[in-house]
Scaffold this motif. Structure first.
Motif, PDB file in Angstrom:
ATOM      1  N   VAL A  43       0.837  -1.199   0.000  1.00 51.83           N
ATOM      2  CA  VAL A  43       0.000   0.000   0.000  1.00 51.83           C
ATOM      3  C   VAL A  43       0.868   1.243   0.000  1.00 51.83           C
ATOM      4  O   VAL A  43       0.676   2.152  -0.807  1.00 51.83           O
ATOM      5  CB  VAL A  43      -0.986  -0.002   1.188  1.00 51.83           C
ATOM      6  N   ILE A  46       2.363   1.873  -3.453  1.00 50.30           N
ATOM      7  CA  ILE A  46       1.471   1.875  -4.621  1.00 50.30           C
ATOM      8  C   ILE A  46       2.111   2.675  -5.747  1.00 50.30           C
ATOM      9  O   ILE A  46       2.418   3.857  -5.596  1.00 50.30           O
ATOM     10  CB  ILE A  46       0.101   2.489  -4.266  1.00 50.30           C
ATOM     11  N   THR A  60      -4.242 -11.017  -3.453  1.00 44.48           N
ATOM     12  CA  THR A  60      -5.421 -10.279  -3.016  1.00 44.48           C
ATOM     13  C   THR A  60      -6.535 -11.253  -2.641  1.00 44.48           C
ATOM     14  O   THR A  60      -6.509 -12.433  -2.994  1.00 44.48           O
ATOM     15  CB  THR A  60      -5.915  -9.341  -4.127  1.00 44.48           C
ATOM     16  N   GLY A 131      -3.186   4.152   2.291  1.00 43.49           N
ATOM     17  CA  GLY A 131      -4.315   3.239   2.182  1.00 43.49           C
ATOM     18  C   GLY A 131      -5.651   3.851   2.534  1.00 43.49           C
ATOM     19  O   GLY A 131      -6.698   3.223   2.330  1.00 43.49           O
ATOM     20  N   ARG A 133      -7.514   6.115   1.201  1.00 42.82           N
ATOM     21  CA  ARG A 133      -8.502   6.243   0.129  1.00 42.82           C
ATOM     22  C   ARG A 133      -9.023   4.880  -0.305  1.00 42.82           C
ATOM     23  O   ARG A 133     -10.183   4.745  -0.705  1.00 42.82           O
ATOM     24  CB  ARG A 133      -7.912   6.989  -1.062  1.00 42.82           C
ATOM     25  N   TYR A 134      -8.176   3.849  -0.243  1.00 45.57           N
ATOM     26  CA  TYR A 134      -8.640   2.516  -0.608  1.00 45.57           C
ATOM     27  C   TYR A 134      -9.663   2.001   0.405  1.00 45.57           C
ATOM     28  O   TYR A 134     -10.578   1.263   0.071  1.00 45.57           O
ATOM     29  CB  TYR A 134      -7.463   1.538  -0.683  1.00 45.57           C
ATOM     30  N   ARG A 163     -13.119  -3.659  -4.800  1.00 45.34           N
ATOM     31  CA  ARG A 163     -11.975  -3.072  -4.104  1.00 45.34           C
ATOM     32  C   ARG A 163     -11.038  -4.141  -3.546  1.00 45.34           C
ATOM     33  O   ARG A 163      -9.859  -3.880  -3.317  1.00 45.34           O
ATOM     34  CB  ARG A 163     -12.452  -2.171  -2.966  1.00 45.34           C
ATOM     35  N   THR A 166      -7.902  -4.906  -5.474  1.00 43.65           N
ATOM     36  CA  THR A 166      -6.922  -3.822  -5.522  1.00 43.65           C
ATOM     37  C   THR A 166      -5.977  -3.969  -4.334  1.00 43.65           C
ATOM     38  O   THR A 166      -6.099  -4.920  -3.549  1.00 43.65           O
ATOM     39  CB  THR A 166      -7.642  -2.466  -5.440  1.00 43.65           C
ATOM     40  N   LEU A 168      -6.111  -2.806  -1.520  1.00 42.43           N
ATOM     41  CA  LEU A 168      -6.849  -3.015  -0.277  1.00 42.43           C
ATOM     42  C   LEU A 168      -6.952  -4.494   0.045  1.00 42.43           C
ATOM     43  O   LEU A 168      -6.971  -4.890   1.221  1.00 42.43           O
ATOM     44  CB  LEU A 168      -8.257  -2.415  -0.395  1.00 42.43           C
ATOM     45  N   PHE A 421     -10.496   0.096 -10.079  1.00 39.14           N
ATOM     46  CA  PHE A 421     -10.855   0.126  -8.659  1.00 39.14           C
ATOM     47  C   PHE A 421     -12.184  -0.542  -8.385  1.00 39.14           C
ATOM     48  O   PHE A 421     -12.250  -1.579  -7.790  1.00 39.14           O
ATOM     49  CB  PHE A 421     -10.870   1.564  -8.146  1.00 39.14           C
ATOM     50  N   SER A 422     -13.254   0.081  -8.819  1.00 34.91           N
ATOM     51  CA  SER A 422     -14.566  -0.385  -8.376  1.00 34.91           C
ATOM     52  C   SER A 422     -15.501  -0.743  -9.515  1.00 34.91           C
ATOM     53  O   SER A 422     -16.672  -1.011  -9.279  1.00 34.91           O
ATOM     54  CB  SER A 422     -15.221   0.704  -7.513  1.00 34.91           C
ATOM     55  N   ARG A 427     -13.277   5.564  -8.119  1.00 37.72           N
ATOM     56  CA  ARG A 427     -11.898   5.835  -7.707  1.00 37.72           C
ATOM     57  C   ARG A 427     -11.317   7.099  -8.337  1.00 37.72           C
ATOM     58  O   ARG A 427     -10.912   8.021  -7.626  1.00 37.72           O
ATOM     59  CB  ARG A 427     -10.981   4.652  -7.989  1.00 37.72           C
TER      60      ARG A 427
END
Length: 521
Positions: A43, A46, A60, A131, A133-134, A163, A166, A168, A421-422, A427
């Motif tokens: 993280v 990144i 992940t 991290g 924002r994630y 998420r 990612t 996260l 991201f989503s 994101r």
């Protein structure tokens, strides 16, 4: 500072774990890369240069299926075997049983809860503040059983599982992370991935060896070496000579040269990342007491003065395109190929906006990290000329790393924004420009969102059905374009030179993964 001898002792157990019998015909793969991030905490580190390593060392909870669909449109189980929305705000994850970390410790719910915890990512003083924002909207992560974890949000977010594919979703070993500390973990990381790190010098190279107890084996390469080779000509010469198996970041004007070389081929991929620059819209009494870019007319004039389509065509040909802000094809139904930019190339409009501004010829300084984004510096030279044509004076300052780029004063700052991201524009539009973003909170922050942007962003976040969310998205984009806090240049393209006998394809991704799904023996 954490002493290296202490780190070596703490990691000794990982190196002492017996390996299963290894295949004798696996390649030792050497990648010539342009850079490595200074830490391999997945993280804190990144970045494109970090992610090339992360996905080989860590797993992940959920994956995007790029090995069958290069765009990765489908989510598939990884360390989590299933996920269920128990209430509008609570998700339950069921974990894979018997997954070992590189030191033999078996992953459990406590490791997952720690990896997404307030302590590590989203509390008042997190160990990995990037991290935040994630982990947006997470209010509770709890191990509810040996292999079950609950994640509670403060919004009803139907896209949350995306998420977990990612950073996260990277799972770290709680015991090792707490034993050695954040900084030392970043220098000798440990995960559950197919390769375990054996050495790391951020200025030279990272090496990793096959982890033959990998839960999703067999592991197809004996070892990976990510070696920093800043100059393309040196990377190319090493590929042709056989010193390197893969090279990254082939300049667009050198693609043909690599294609014509014996024994190697080129992989070019359009990826979910968009180079751009941010306008520094803040006034700082010490460094920029009278910042011309506080004037929105100047910012809009600068965007209108640049013929991005012509620049992208000259540099990339048909390999990429210039996006309308946040109108990205990877977002499916949110993408409208006919939607136009609010401020397209228009020199006459640029002149009118400049005339309406208070700009008086002041020099504007643009910080650019040398060699980090392919073709970025060449594009910047074109743009400086086009700004000069309408009467705007911009000076490029090339620096060797992001720490130097972030040092004030600067008026423009290079960066890129990922769209992965989503599954929708949340994101890049909200997390990267909203109140928790680095654009607003980091030492190199560049703007303060308007009250209207915050109000529209909250409406977008709270929307549950597609129609409501899509309408809110369009409103939020319109406000972003009216603020004009930055300018996107093109969709990023990554090009690899690969030796012909290496059967490897990373899909449309900036990361390099060498498990059995991407690398064939």
């Amino acid at each position: 500072m954490f002493h290296k001898n202490v780190l070596s002792a703490a990691f000794a157990l990982a190196l002492a774990v017996p390996l299963a019998a290894q295949a004798q015909d696996r390649p030792d793969i050497t990648l010539a890369v342009d850079n490595l991030w200074e830490t391999m905490d997945p993280v804190i580190g990144i970045s494109t240069s970090g992610a090339r390593v992360h996905y080989n060392v860590f797993d992940t909870l959920i994956s995007r299926n790029r090995w069958e669909d290069p765009d990765g449109a489908t989510l598939v189980p990884q360390l989590a075997t299933s996920w269920e929305r128990k209430t509008p705000y609570i998700w339950e994850l069921t974990l894979r049983e018997g997954v070992p970390f590189h030191d033999g410790h078996i992953m459990d719910a406590e490791d997952v809860a720690f990896s997404m915890s307030a302590e590590r990512l989203w509390g008042p003083e997190p160990l990995a503040p990037r991290g935040t924002r994630y982990a947006a909207n997470i209010v509770r992560v709890e191990a509810t059983g040996p292999l079950t974890v609950e994640v509670e949000l403060d919004i009803a977010d139907p896209t949350f599982p995306n998420r977990l594919a990612t950073p996260l979703g990277f799972v770290l070993p709680k015991h090792y992370y707490e034993d050695v500390g954040t900084d030392a973990f970043g220098q000798m990381p440990m995960g559950t991935g197919p390769y375990r790190v054996t050495s790391f010098d951020p200025s030279v190279e990272l090496t990793a060896e096959a982890f033959d107890d990998y839960w999703n084996g067999p592991v197809p390469a004996e070892s990976l070496t990510f070696r920093i080779v800043p100059e393309f000509s040196t990377r190319f010469a090493g590929l042709v000579s056989g010193e390197f198996d893969i090279i990254v970041s082939i300049p667009a004007d050198q693609i043909e040269q690599v294609e014509n070389a014996d024994g190697v081929h080129v992989l070019s991929k359009g990826i979910e990342n968009y180079p751009m620059f941010a306008f520094n819209m803040l006034e700082d009494d010490e460094t920029i007491p009278d910042n011309p870019l506080t004037d929105p007319n100047l910012r809009k004039a600068m965007v209108s003065a640049i013929d991005r389509d012509a620049i992208a065509q000259a540099l990339w040909g048909d390999a990429t395109f210039v996006p309308t802000p946040f109108n990205f094809p990877e977002y499916g139904d949110y993408f409208d190929p006919d939607r136009e930019r609010a401020y397209p190339y228009d020199p006459d409009r640029a002149a009118e906006l400049l005339e309406a501004s208070d700009y008086d010829g002041e020099e504007l300084e643009w910080h650019i990290t040398r060699g980090f984004y392919p073709n970025y510096e060449i594009a910047a030279e074109f743009m400086v000329e086009q700004w000069r044509d309408v009467g705007i004076n911009v000076k490029i300052t090339l620096v060797d790393n992001f720490s130097l780029a972030y040092e004030r004063p600067f008026h423009l700052l290079n960066m890129s924004m990922s769209s992965d991201f989503s599954g929708d524009p949340w994101r890049p539009l909200w997390l990267d420009w909203g109140p928790t973003s680095s654009r607003v909170n980091a030492s190199h922050r560049t703007y303060v969102p308007t009250d209207k942007f915050l109000e529209l962003g909250e409406a977008f976040v709270q929307a549950q059905d597609f129609e409501t969310r899509y309408a809110a998205y369009l409103d939020l984009v319109a406000e972003w374009e009216d603020i004009t806090p930055g300018m996107y240049l093109w969709r990023n393209v990554v090009s690899y030179g690969v030796r012909d006998d290496l059967d490897w394809d990373p899909g449309n991704s900036a990361v390099t993964i060498f498990d059995k799904r991407y690398l064939k023996n």
